[in-house]
Design a protein around this motif. Structure first.
Motif, short mmCIF file in Angstrom:
data_model
loop_
_atom_site.label_atom_id
_atom_site.label_comp_id
_atom_site.label_asym_id
_atom_site.label_seq_id
_atom_site.Cartn_x
_atom_site.Cartn_y
_atom_site.Cartn_z
N ARG A 67 1.14 -1.00 0.28
CA ARG A 67 0.62 0.20 0.15
C ARG A 67 1.18 1.21 0.06
NH1 ARG A 67 -2.69 -0.66 3.84
NH2 ARG A 67 -5.34 -1.64 2.22
N VAL A 68 2.42 1.57 1.01
CA VAL A 68 2.52 1.63 0.92
C VAL A 68 3.48 2.66 -0.74
CG1 VAL A 68 4.93 3.16 1.96
CG2 VAL A 68 3.18 2.58 3.43
N VAL A 72 -2.60 -0.16 -5.76
CA VAL A 72 -4.31 -0.21 -5.85
C VAL A 72 -4.78 -1.26 -5.08
CG1 VAL A 72 -4.34 1.42 -7.68
CG2 VAL A 72 -4.85 -0.78 -7.71
N ASP A 73 -6.56 -0.08 -4.94
CA ASP A 73 -7.18 -0.88 -3.62
C ASP A 73 -7.59 -2.69 -3.79
OD1 ASP A 73 -6.54 0.64 -1.71
OD2 ASP A 73 -8.43 1.92 -2.39
N SER A 74 -7.97 -2.39 -5.43
CA SER A 74 -8.12 -4.06 -6.22
C SER A 74 -7.42 -4.99 -6.04
CB SER A 74 -8.87 -3.16 -7.35
OG SER A 74 -7.37 -2.56 -8.32
N THR A 75 -5.98 -4.40 -6.11
CA THR A 75 -4.72 -5.07 -6.70
C THR A 75 -4.56 -5.83 -4.85
OG1 THR A 75 -4.14 -4.03 -8.20
CG2 THR A 75 -2.22 -6.03 -6.93
N LEU A 76 -4.46 -5.62 -3.76
CA LEU A 76 -4.15 -5.46 -2.28
C LEU A 76 -4.99 -6.59 -2.02
CD1 LEU A 76 -3.62 -2.10 -1.12
CD2 LEU A 76 -1.76 -3.54 -1.55
N GLN A 77 -6.40 -5.95 -2.44
CA GLN A 77 -7.32 -7.42 -2.29
C GLN A 77 -6.99 -8.71 -2.73
OE1 GLN A 77 -9.94 -6.29 0.80
NE2 GLN A 77 -10.44 -8.84 0.57
N ARG A 78 -6.62 -8.98 -3.84
CA ARG A 78 -6.28 -9.38 -4.80
C ARG A 78 -5.71 -10.73 -3.83
NH1 ARG A 78 -7.49 -12.39 -9.62
NH2 ARG A 78 -5.31 -13.35 -10.25
N LYS A 215 -1.74 4.33 -11.30
CA LYS A 215 -0.90 2.89 -11.03
C LYS A 215 0.22 3.92 -9.76
CE LYS A 215 -2.70 -0.48 -13.12
NZ LYS A 215 -2.55 -2.10 -13.76
N GLY A 216 0.89 2.91 -9.20
CA GLY A 216 1.16 3.97 -8.24
C GLY A 216 1.61 5.26 -7.59
N ASN A 217 0.25 6.00 -7.62
CA ASN A 217 -0.20 7.01 -7.49
C ASN A 217 1.19 8.26 -8.23
OD1 ASN A 217 -1.61 6.42 -5.23
ND2 ASN A 217 -0.42 6.81 -3.53
N LYS A 218 1.53 7.68 -9.56
CA LYS A 218 1.94 8.28 -10.09
C LYS A 218 1.01 9.82 -11.13
CE LYS A 218 6.05 5.33 -11.01
NZ LYS A 218 6.73 4.64 -11.88
N GLU A 219 1.57 10.75 -11.32
CA GLU A 219 0.56 11.61 -12.04
C GLU A 219 1.67 11.71 -13.86
OE1 GLU A 219 0.40 15.87 -10.33
OE2 GLU A 219 -0.89 15.01 -8.22
N ARG A 220 0.28 11.83 -14.32
CA ARG A 220 0.64 11.79 -15.54
C ARG A 220 -0.45 12.85 -16.84
NH1 ARG A 220 -1.95 8.27 -15.62
NH2 ARG A 220 -3.36 7.34 -18.48
N LYS A 221 -0.06 13.69 -17.30
CA LYS A 221 -0.51 14.61 -17.84
C LYS A 221 -2.13 14.30 -19.21
CE LYS A 221 1.01 19.08 -17.83
NZ LYS A 221 1.52 20.12 -18.15
#
Length: 306
Positions: A67-68, A72-78, A215-221
């Protein structure tokens, strides 16, 4: 409770005495009494949390680590569901689980559960991630998944939308929201989860662009076409609500399932098979490559860049 509070106050006042005058000490004491009275205080017990080396305890630590890292939550749940099922089935300490144990479990799932090879290989990847982390952290001596080969399965070639199919879907839209959504999915190549999280304030119509959190809290334009921008503005003007979400349904933010349902229904209405949002990402990538863009730039646009 009272003893702990008194102890805290005594330690603070004791540290101040001789350094500040009595009036200041009294003031600090009064403030501490008033503030601490608002809270319940207990001594921290760290022994259990530090020593929770059970299989489930270490699985929780693994999930917290992922998580850190931005998973994403869906992958963590899996990760949680699949690894927990294995641990419950084997009932062994993590350090005693062998490659054979995992192979046996996968084989039993294939025979009894009629699970496809594609699904089994996805399970193998979940185990590999967990046990690989355990080994890297020094929590087990040997990674039992290191010797597990990829489970081969027949890969179905997923086709992008053709120009005709996309136009059929656009014509099937009977409201401006669906048309704006379809155009937005194609021109930006965003994931469904990314679109769902967007707010109206995230869109810069002057520059016809917006920043998405991938994904990975990465921003993109990502960028809008003139047509997509026009339809999106028409949709927003038509709304009478005060919801901050970019796309809504029944007054609430459209979630992943809601967006997928809309595109599926549009495809059924238009006579387009296998209609789902992810095909727009594939279509954009294909079209950009056909126009001569290099694969690294396409990956960056879709949020696949490192």
């Amino acid at each position: 409770m009272e003893d702990i509070r008194s102890s805290i106050i005594q330690q603070v006042i004791g540290a101040l005495q001789g350094r500040v005058d009595d009036d200041t000490c009294n003031l600090v004491q009064d403030v501490l009494v008033m503030q601490l009275n608002r809270y319940e205080i207990q001594e921290r017990c760290t022994e259990v949390s530090i020593r929770d080396d059970s299989a489930r305890g270490l699985l929780k630590k693994f999930l917290a680590t992922k998580r850190v890292e931005g998973t994403v939550d869906s992958t963590l749940q899996r990760y949680a569901d699949i690894n927990r099922a294995l641990l419950d089935y084997l009932g062994k300490p993590l350090g005693e689980i062998t490659t054979y144990d995992i192979r046996f479990y996968l084989s039993s799932r294939r025979q009894l559960g009629k699970v496809s090879n594609r699904t089994l290989d996805g399970m193998r990847r979940c185990y590999s991630s967990f046990f690989g982390w355990l080994a890297a952290e020094g929590l087990i001596q040997h990674n039992p998944c290191a010797a597990l080969a990829q489970i081969k399965y027949r890969k179905v070639v997923k086709k992008p939308y053709s120009a005709v199919e996309m136009e059929k879907i656009r014509k099937a839209c009977d409201n401006i929201r669906d048309l704006a959504l379809a155009d937005f999915l194609y021109c930006t190549g965003c994931r469904v989860s990314e679109v769902s999280r967007l707010d109206i304030a995230d869109i810069d119509f002057d520059r016809m662009e917006c920043v998405v959190l991938g994904k990975g809290n990465k921003e993109r334009k990502v960028y809008l076409t003139e047509v997509a921008s026009m339809h999106l503005q028409e949709y927003l003007v038509s709304r009478k609500d005060s919801n901050e979400a970019l796309f809504i349904g029944r007054g609430k933010r459209l979630g992943k399932n809601g967006i997928e349902s809309i595109i599926k229904k549009l495809g059924e209405k238009a006579g387009v098979e296998n209609s789902h949002p992810h095909r727009y990402r594939r279509t954009l990538a294909t079209n950009l490559l056909d126009r001569g863009m290099n694969i690294q730039d396409v990956a960056a646009i879709l949020g696949h860049a490192e």
